[in-house]
Write a protein that holds these residues in place. Structure first.
Motif, PDB file in Angstrom:
ATOM      1  N   MET C   1      23.118-119.390 -31.470  1.00  0.00           N
ATOM      2  CA  MET C   1      21.889-119.348 -32.432  1.00  0.00           C
ATOM      3  C   MET C   1      20.627-120.137 -31.341  1.00  0.00           C
ATOM      4  N   THR C   2      21.259-120.706 -30.577  1.00  0.00           N
ATOM      5  CA  THR C   2      19.863-121.195 -29.894  1.00  0.00           C
ATOM      6  C   THR C   2      19.317-120.156 -28.940  1.00  0.00           C
ATOM      7  N   THR C   3      20.067-119.025 -28.560  1.00  0.00           N
ATOM      8  CA  THR C   3      19.644-118.144 -27.657  1.00  0.00           C
ATOM      9  C   THR C   3      18.780-117.087 -28.575  1.00  0.00           C
ATOM     10  N   THR C   4      19.311-117.022 -29.702  1.00  0.00           N
ATOM     11  CA  THR C   4      18.501-116.013 -30.646  1.00  0.00           C
ATOM     12  C   THR C   4      17.102-116.255 -30.847  1.00  0.00           C
ATOM     13  N   THR C   5      16.733-117.361 -31.056  1.00  0.00           N
ATOM     14  CA  THR C   5      15.354-117.373 -31.344  1.00  0.00           C
ATOM     15  C   THR C   5      14.580-117.786 -29.904  1.00  0.00           C
ATOM     16  N   THR C   8       8.009-118.858 -29.121  1.00  0.00           N
ATOM     17  CA  THR C   8       7.183-118.870 -28.313  1.00  0.00           C
ATOM     18  C   THR C   8       6.070-120.044 -28.643  1.00  0.00           C
ATOM     19  N   HIS C  12       8.555-125.188 -28.848  1.00  0.00           N
ATOM     20  CA  HIS C  12       9.665-124.849 -28.799  1.00  0.00           C
ATOM     21  C   HIS C  12      10.524-125.073 -27.655  1.00  0.00           C
ATOM     22  N   ALA C  13      11.498-125.784 -27.792  1.00  0.00           N
ATOM     23  CA  ALA C  13      12.219-126.245 -26.518  1.00  0.00           C
ATOM     24  C   ALA C  13      12.968-124.988 -26.064  1.00  0.00           C
ATOM     25  N   LYS C  14      13.181-124.967 -24.428  1.00  0.00           N
ATOM     26  CA  LYS C  14      14.158-124.049 -24.115  1.00  0.00           C
ATOM     27  C   LYS C  14      15.606-124.654 -24.606  1.00  0.00           C
ATOM     28  N   ALA C  15      16.379-124.141 -25.323  1.00  0.00           N
ATOM     29  CA  ALA C  15      17.527-124.619 -25.806  1.00  0.00           C
ATOM     30  C   ALA C  15      18.666-124.955 -24.555  1.00  0.00           C
ATOM     31  N   VAL C  16      19.246-125.695 -25.042  1.00  0.00           N
ATOM     32  CA  VAL C  16      20.366-126.330 -23.896  1.00  0.00           C
ATOM     33  C   VAL C  16      21.431-125.175 -24.076  1.00  0.00           C
ATOM     34  N   ARG C  18      25.177-124.219 -23.741  1.00  0.00           N
ATOM     35  CA  ARG C  18      26.460-124.852 -23.357  1.00  0.00           C
ATOM     36  C   ARG C  18      27.212-123.896 -22.572  1.00  0.00           C
ATOM     37  N   ASP C  21      29.372-121.522 -24.898  1.00  0.00           N
ATOM     38  CA  ASP C  21      28.504-120.557 -25.593  1.00  0.00           C
ATOM     39  C   ASP C  21      28.293-119.390 -24.428  1.00  0.00           C
ATOM     40  N   SER C  25      29.438-115.723 -25.167  1.00  0.00           N
ATOM     41  CA  SER C  25      28.708-114.466 -25.441  1.00  0.00           C
ATOM     42  C   SER C  25      28.873-113.521 -24.621  1.00  0.00           C
TER      43      SER C  25
END
Ligand SMILES: Nc1ncnc2c1ncn2[C@@H]1O[C@H](COP(=O)(O)OP(=O)(O)OP(=O)(O)O)[C@@H](O)[C@H]1O
Ligand SMILES: Nc1ncnc2c1ncn2[C@@H]1O[C@H](COP(=O)(O)OP(=O)(O)OP(=O)(O)O)[C@@H](O)[C@H]1O
Ligand SMILES: [Mg+2]
Ligand SMILES: [Mg+2]
Ligand SMILES: O=P([O-])([O-])[O-]
Lengths: 344, 259, 318, 361, 259
Positions: C1-5, C8, C12-16, C18, C21, C25
């Motif tokens: 999910m971190t990648t789907t959002t 902008t 909003h942090a660039k998600a970590v 893993r 993941d 994916s």
């Protein structure tokens, strides 16, 4: 449980021969049933051997022999002179090959009319029926050859093969030879016209005839039992099909010119069929190398050919496939050709 | 174990649609805070931004800051997965994992993360969490039965047990009783009262009576009309909100004049 | 999910990311791409193998025998479309009927069993359908065809000499219809069952009878589902090989006549018939025919999507 | 509104309703009439199944006419239409049953002749004429289908995971969905031709080995698996995913430990149905694995026998006596149907027994 | 056009489960009657028996009588289809037919009985019904657009227009505002006030403020616990119920002490 090796099938296994190994073969589907019988008997007699014959059709078979994928093949015709000249047979040491006619099978012309078991027809009439020029069973052309038979007012539906077939090529060759005016098409393994009913395989043709009243078709004689049979005019008499009459046709045919002594390609001409012979017969060949790159394979193929040509082999096939065993006379020639093959 | 939450000027968007605008709020540790307001005013939306659960919804995003004990959840390098272990959540409809037994459900948060734990530690944790969720006595004899066999209210308490098993500091609850009958509701309300000893609890509710019964502080959200963003209108002690609110809209809402 | 959002927002942090993941994916994406590649490969290989047919002299071709490829293949294209069209016309109303029966008429307990019975039809291998069609079904139809020919022979479709074996394009199409029934039924049933209860109850509350409710709420909602079910069925019919091969007397004609021994035939049937004896460029010719079939099914699929998307504004979705 | 004639006083009763049992009695009467008519018309002739089927159809037609007429008079036109449609819809179902019954009857009657132990213990090696069996074809079918499953399931399942969990709304996902649809429409013979061409190019023309069969079946199976498991992953309630996320479980573990276990029963079912769908394929196997008489368990060398092709070849090239070959063909067909049916039954059983009871209703 | 409803000792079952037990109630013509009570107490279930809509749910059945102006809805020979034309229904979630335009939606029920209606009669009826549902001005320019394009509140009013277009005598509404925002809710509440001039209106609501705002009479339902049947506890003038109820449970409920 007849797997994996034949040795565990019933006890009467003959003495083991020295032969071992596997040979691959492809080719004519007409030989399917006969090959099954030959392979079974050969493998039982030579328990260390396996022969894989797959009926891919003659054309692919001949290609496989050239490419070397098949050690020997079955084919509904011999290689043409041009093909021989081109040569390049993959499994062979040289372009010298053996071609022997070992599967001869009459092609019956069969029909389905209530209460009629047999009819007399000449080549001309048969050609016109299959060309769609004669469309009713009470046509004078038919009636005139069958005195005393009450022919019904019934539409004729000719049945042919839907796929490419050696039987069909034999049949069209016959029509083209004996009635070139009524049948103007070249001999062909696929049906050249767009009329009549098409059926897949010999079994399909037989099924169509037995279901459809008024239907007529041609089929490998072994499968045509129980249907109305056509006796075909040869010379002045009408000949019903029989194994002997068919092999008589081949026996009387000349060999094609300009071939080696072990290349027995017959130039069968139905138009020149001698009296008493049956003019529509499929002649199918076994083709192998005189000398194989792999000598062991050569021995196997030679042994297999010898068995096939033997009286026993021919009878085995006749029992399984209903074909015509080759005559003694022909066997002598065939054996001579096989003798030319190099074994270990 | 409990933490304070400070939200500064938070906007929440679904794609281009601004759903919640400019919310700033301070949530105190060891209190129960209730969010009330008419349907669609963004209570759930806002609640989810407190543990980054909104990120699960495609297109949802925030602008602004959420500080849990001073650390910004939205700072770069913050792992949302870890945020959620710290800030737990209970949903409107009870959602135990159907493939797991009651015990496995409680341990889910621990086990799904591949943490190794000795059998006795596990049993311990299960008992502790279920007791914490007021469910231990009812299920202790059937811990290996599927969680979906429980009644709605028990399932919801199982979900609460599951949430507290990962020892969060904050627990968010989105209308935890709205799918339950009055008796189960009562059990959950009781439980919430106990939870605040250990956790900071934030609860969304449609039911003003419930808000006044369980919460210490109440935030009233409202919406100007369909398509407009939701806003925080008033935030105060629950008693104040329900008796002497300072904004007219709040008064109208809590007195039942609309919504 | 971190990648789907792909946020902008300024905070909003660039998600970590893993590793677990990323690997998972990535594998999932890879699998999807394999499908793309496979499909591209199907098209490319069929195309490459077809090139010789178009470039080489047809006179040298084992199968074409001098005819141009297009004029050779055209009757089969016709036969494929014609037989499938008949099958579709026959099967579609029946499939809708069955699906309605299961979804809205049969008692709920029974519905599951009935659905299974229909699915059994889908479980029958096509070669068995072919054998049944040839041995049982075709002969069964002979008297019926005779009757049609005698009474309705003035309609061109039913004129001529009726087949004595029943192995006609109509029989083949009927067998195809039976074969595509289950898939169409299954899809229709699914969408019928998905009709929002809300809309069904809305209709009933207005005083609609069951049938009126179906017309008002179920059928409009299911329209696009019915179309895709029909198209899926059509796709099956277009590509069906063995049943047609075994049931049909194939001459490769272009005719609308339904009852005669002389029939059109289909691309898959002609491939199956000619492949065993094909060699050299004959094989290429058949592969080219396969390519044509592939294009036809592709086009049908496209058409279906277009039909479905056309009335999106009023569609029941959402 | 003015035009709404229904006078309120009688609105609730309208023009009355037919008694509950009336339609059933009418139906029985209609079948009786039809049966009598056919029995009389058919005197002397032997009762072919065609006539049984026709009698059923005619009986239904009579019923439709009757119920429509009676209901029009006794009830209302709208009721009559409703009853007519009920009859039509039920008739559609019965109509679909007729071929199924006929087919099963044909296969069972013809197949039983050789449905014996020899059939399941013998191959055709060294068999001439009668006897022999299809053990080699049975093994071939098992191996090739297993191969296809091993190839298709990971690809199909991972693809559906991509589509459901990762791809939402992306162009690539939409592209894949579309192409999966297209792939569903690939005719089986084209799949066979495709694999045939690939091996013709890469190995040698005319290559026929077991894996080729598995590969061509995979081309057919993958889209079915994707479609099926996509559907099943989608119906896993989002609540469960959210529950896991809220516990601080990363997405991939959520999929692996929550989503997949929840849908695994359904996915197993859909895989089995996909297997059932391809196990009876004949045309692609004819092209890619061919036929042999004996057992070949090597997927990477030599042709293999498979049940559908066995059945087809036995009926196409009968030797003497033809009946021995045809009986084997039908026995193979019966075996094939039974395998597929059993697969179907197991699939349904799995779906029913192992499906988790999701929360809520 | 409005009718009285008399219910005598009605039990409602789902299969073997007794959901509502022994309800007897007299609903007066030209009033708005509200049903209130905690979740799961059988309000919706009971409401549906008033026009036999429960029959749509497999396994649902009733025992007892419902008399509309003295005629029993459950007498043999009564056609449920006709009952439902007489007793219209509006649902919790707005449900316009998505494949129909606004106009077609309004005419949906009418066309069933009266296929050949002149164009002008149709236009007339559409205008009258939409006006009656307070929607005419908002949609008169886009009658041919799909009904699903409207906002939730507009959709709900469209559904009301559709219901009144068949000129029923009674209108049943099951939480008609619970999915709507406050402004839309207000519009619907206004509308209900007007509808009672022509129809007998029965409304289920979760929202006690709403009940007290719109209804003349209120019926309070309650449930003793999960799995127990729902019962009618008290039925009286709305003012009485909310100020001086005679049953303790009613008082507890309306004062927000539970539920
Ligand atoms: N996934 C979503 N995508 C787009 N818009 C959404 C989504 N979820 C909610 N919204 C919109 O955001 C706004 C706030 O919704 P939210 O669910 O937060 O309200 P709420 O106060 O929780 O309402 P309720 O009391 O009904 O739960 C609404 O306008 C809603 O339509
Ligand atoms: N279709 C159904 N099948 C079986 N039981 C049902 C069904 N619908 C409702 N019930 C049960 O009947 C009882 C009454 O439900 P109902 O929906 O009428 O309550 P309600 O008062 O309308 O609740 P809410 O306020 O949540 O809408 C509940 O116990 C419910 O679980
Ligand atoms: Mg919410
Ligand atoms: Mg309700
Ligand atoms: O034996 P055939 O070549 O005619 O199939």
């Amino acid at each position: 449980a007849n797997e994996p090796a034949p040795s565990d099938s019933e006890g009467s296994a003959p003495a083991e021969t020295a032969l071992t190994g596997t040979i691959e073969a492809t080719g004519a589907s007409s030989q399917e049933a006969a090959q099954a019988a030959w392979v079974a008997a050969f493998q039982q007699a030579n328990t260390g051997t396996t022969v894989n014959y797959t009926s891919t059709g003659s054309g692919p078979g001949r290609e496989n022999f050239i490419s070397g994928a098949s050690n020997f093949i079955g084919s509904d015709r011999a290689y043409t002179a041009d093909e021989l000249a081109a040569g390049g047979f993959g499994a062979c040491v040289s372009d010298d090959i053996v071609e022997i006619p070992v599967y001869i099978s009459p092609v019956a012309v069969a029909f389905n009319l209530d209460g009629i078991d047999s009819l007399n027809l000449d080549g001309e009439t048969i050609a016109k029926i299959f060309a769609g020029d004669i469309t009713n069973w009470n046509d004078p052309a038919i009636a005139s050859q069958n005195d005393g038979v009450a022919l019904p007012d019934q539409a004729i539906v000719p049945v042919h093969r839907a796929e490419a077939s050696g039987t069909q090529e034999t049949f069209t060759t016959y029509l083209n030879a004996v009635a070139p005016d009524a049948w103007t098409e070249e001999p062909s393994d696929v049906w050249p016209l767009e009329s009549g009913e098409a059926a897949e395989g010999t079994s399909g043709v037989v099924a169509a005839i037995s279901e459809g009243v008024g239907y007529i078709g041609f089929a490998d004689a072994s499968q045509a039992e129980g249907l109305g049979q056509v006796s075909i005019k040869v010379g002045d008499e009408y000949v019903p099909y029989s194994a002997e009459a068919a092999s008589a046709l081949v026996a009387a045919s000349p060999l094609e010119e300009g071939r080696s002594a072990h290349d027995l390609a017959f130039a069968v001409d139905p138009a020149a069929a001698p009296a008493g012979s049956y003019p529509i017969a499929l002649v199918s060949y076994l083709i192998g190398c005189v000398e194989y790159d792999d000598a062991e394979v050569g021995s196997l193929v030679k042994a297999y050919f010898q068995y096939v040509a033997s009286a026993q082999g021919q009878d085995d096939a006749a029992a399984a496939a209903g074909n015509a065993p080759i005559s003694e006379d022909l066997r002598t020639k065939v054996n001579a050709a096989i003798d030319a093959m190099v074994a270990e | 174990m409990s933490k304070s939450i400070e939200v500064n000027d938070l906007n929440v968007y679904y794609g281009d649609f601004l759903a919640v605008e400019g919310v700033s709020i301070d949530i105190r540790p060891n209190t129960v805070t209730a969010f009330i307001g008419p349907s669609g005013c963004g209570k759930s939306t806002f609640l989810r931004t407190l543990n980054r659960m909104h990120e699960v919804i495609p297109g949802a995003r925030v602008e602004g800051e959420v500080l849990v004990d001073g650390r910004n959840l939205y700072a770069p390098n913050v792992d949302p997965v870890l945020v959620r272990r710290q800030v737990g959540m209970v949903f409107q409809r009870p959602n135990p994992f159907p493939t797991m037994s009651i015990k496995e459900n409680v341990l889910a948060g621990v086990k799904l993360n591949n943490k190794k734990m000795s059998k006795s530690d596990q049993d311990d944790l299960v008992e502790r969490s279920l007791t914490g969720a007021n469910l231990w006595n009812e299920v202790k004899d059937r811990l290996d039965k599927p969680g979906s066999g429980l009644s709605g209210g028990q399932q919801q308490r199982l979900c609460i047990a599951r949430a507290i098993a990962v020892s969060p500091e904050v627990i968010l609850m989105d209308e935890p009783c709205s799918a339950l009958d009055p008796i189960s509701t009562y059990a959950i309300e009781e439980l919430i009262g106990e939870l605040k000893n250990d956790y900071t609890v934030v609860i969304v509710t449609h039911n003003m009576q419930q808000a006044s019964r369980v919460s210490d502080r109440t935030a009233f959200f409202n919406i100007a009309g369909t398509g407009k963003p939701g806003r925080l209108i008033e935030y105060d002690d629950t008693a104040t909100i329900f008796t002497t609110p300072s904004v007219q809209a709040t008064e109208d809402y809590v007195s039942g004049r609309f919504g | 999910m971190t990648t789907t959002t792909t946020g902008t927002g300024r905070t909003h942090a660039k998600a970590v990311q893993r590793p677990g993941d990323r690997i998972f994916s990535g594998t999932a994406l890879g699998a999807g791409i394999i499908i793309l590649v496979t499909l591209a490969a199907v098209a490319v290989f069929l195309f490459v193998q077809s090139i010789p047919v178009l470039t080489e002299d047809p006179a040298q071709n084992q199968i074409l025998k001098g005819e141009s490829f297009l004029s050779w293949v055209w009757p089969f294209v016709f036969g494929t479309l014609w037989s499938s069209a008949i099958a579709l016309v026959v099967a579609a109303p029946i499939a809708i009927g069955i699906a309605l029966f299961i979804s809205h008429y049969a008692p709920r307990r029974l519905a599951g069993v009935l659905g299974y019975i229909i699915d059994l039809l889908a479980a029958v291998p096509s070669v068995v359908f072919g054998m049944w069609g040839a041995l049982t079904f075709a002969p069964m139809l002979v008297p019926f065809y005779k009757w049609l020919n005698e009474n309705l022979g003035w309609i061109p479709m039913f004129s001529g000499t009726p087949s004595g074996t029943g192995k006609t394009i109509l029989t083949a199409a009927l067998v195809l219809a039976v074969m595509i029934l289950p898939i169409m039924t299954a899809i229709c049933r699914e969408v019928f069952l998905q009709t929002p209860k809300l809309h069904e109850e809305a209709a009933l509350a207005l005083g609609a009878t069951r049938w009126e409710m179906i017309r008002m709420a179920v059928l409009p909602f299911a329209r696009s589902g019915i179309v895709s079910g029909a198209m899926l069925g059509l796709g099956r019919a277009l590509g069906e090989t063995m049943a047609v091969t075994l049931v049909l007397s194939p001459l490769g004609l272009v005719t609308f006549n339904l009852l005669n021994p002389e029939n059109p035939t289909t691309i898959p049937a002609i491939i199956a018939l000619r492949f065993p004896e094909a060699h050299g460029n004959g094989v290429n010719t058949l592969i080219a025919a396969g390519l044509v079939l592939f294009i036809v099914t592709f086009a049908v699929n496209f058409l279906a999507r277009w039909i479905v998307s056309r009335r999106a504004e009023f569609s029941g979705a959402n | 509104m003015t035009a709404i004639a229904a006078p309120s006083a009688s609105a609730t009763t309208g023009s009355g309703r037919l008694p509950r049992r009336m339609p059933w009695m009418l139906l029985i009467a209609s079948f009786a009439i039809s049966a009598v008519v056919f029995a009389v018309a058919n005197l002397g002739a032997d009762p072919a199944d065609f006539n049984i089927a026709l009698a059923v159809v005619v009986g239904m037609l009579i019923y439709m006419v009757l119920i429509f007429a009676i209901s029009s008079i006794a009830e209302s036109r709208r009721r009559a239409v409703d009853r007519l449609m009920t009859a039509l819809v039920s008739a559609a179902f019965v109509l679909a049953l007729l071929p199924l019954i006929s087919l099963l009857y044909t296969v069972v009657i013809n197949g039983l002749a050789r449905f014996d132990t020899e059939f399941f213990t013998f191959s055709m090696r060294n068999i001439v004429g009668a006897g022999g069996g299809a053990i080699h074809a049975l093994w071939g079918t098992v191996l090739i289908t297993l191969g296809a499953t091993v190839i298709s399931v990971p690809i199909g399942l991972m693809t559906s995971i991509y589509l459901v969990e990762y791809g939402q709304g992306r162009k690539l996902a939409r592209g894949i969905t579309f192409l999966v649809d297209v792939m569903t429409g690939i005719p089986s013979i084209v799949a066979g031709l495709f694999i045939y061409s690939v091996f013709a190019l890469l190995v040698a023309p005319g290559t026929r080995i077991g894996v080729m069969g598995s590969l061509s079946l995979s081309v057919l199976m993958i889209p079915v698996v994707v479609r099926g498991s996509e559907e099943l992953l989608r119906i896993v309630p989002n609540e469960l995913r959210e529950a896991a996320y809220a516990l601080g479980v990363p997405k991939w573990l959520t999929i692996l430990r929550v989503v997949l276990p929840t849908s695994i029963a359904g996915i197993t079912t859909s895989v089995m149905l996909a297997v059932a769908r391809v196990i009876g394929e004949t045309a692609p196997l004819l092209l890619t694995v061919g036929m042999v008489q004996g057992m070949n368990l090597n997927m990477f060398s030599g042709q293999m026998a498979t049940l559908p092709v066995f059945s087809y070849m036995q009926s196409k090239y009968p030797g003497v006596p033809p009946d021995a070959y045809l009986d084997r063909a039908w026995a193979a067909a019966l075996a094939l149907i039974l395998i597929v049916m059993v697969l179907n039954l197991i699939a349904r059983w799995v779906a029913k027994v192992f499906a988790p009871k999701t929360a809520g209703r």
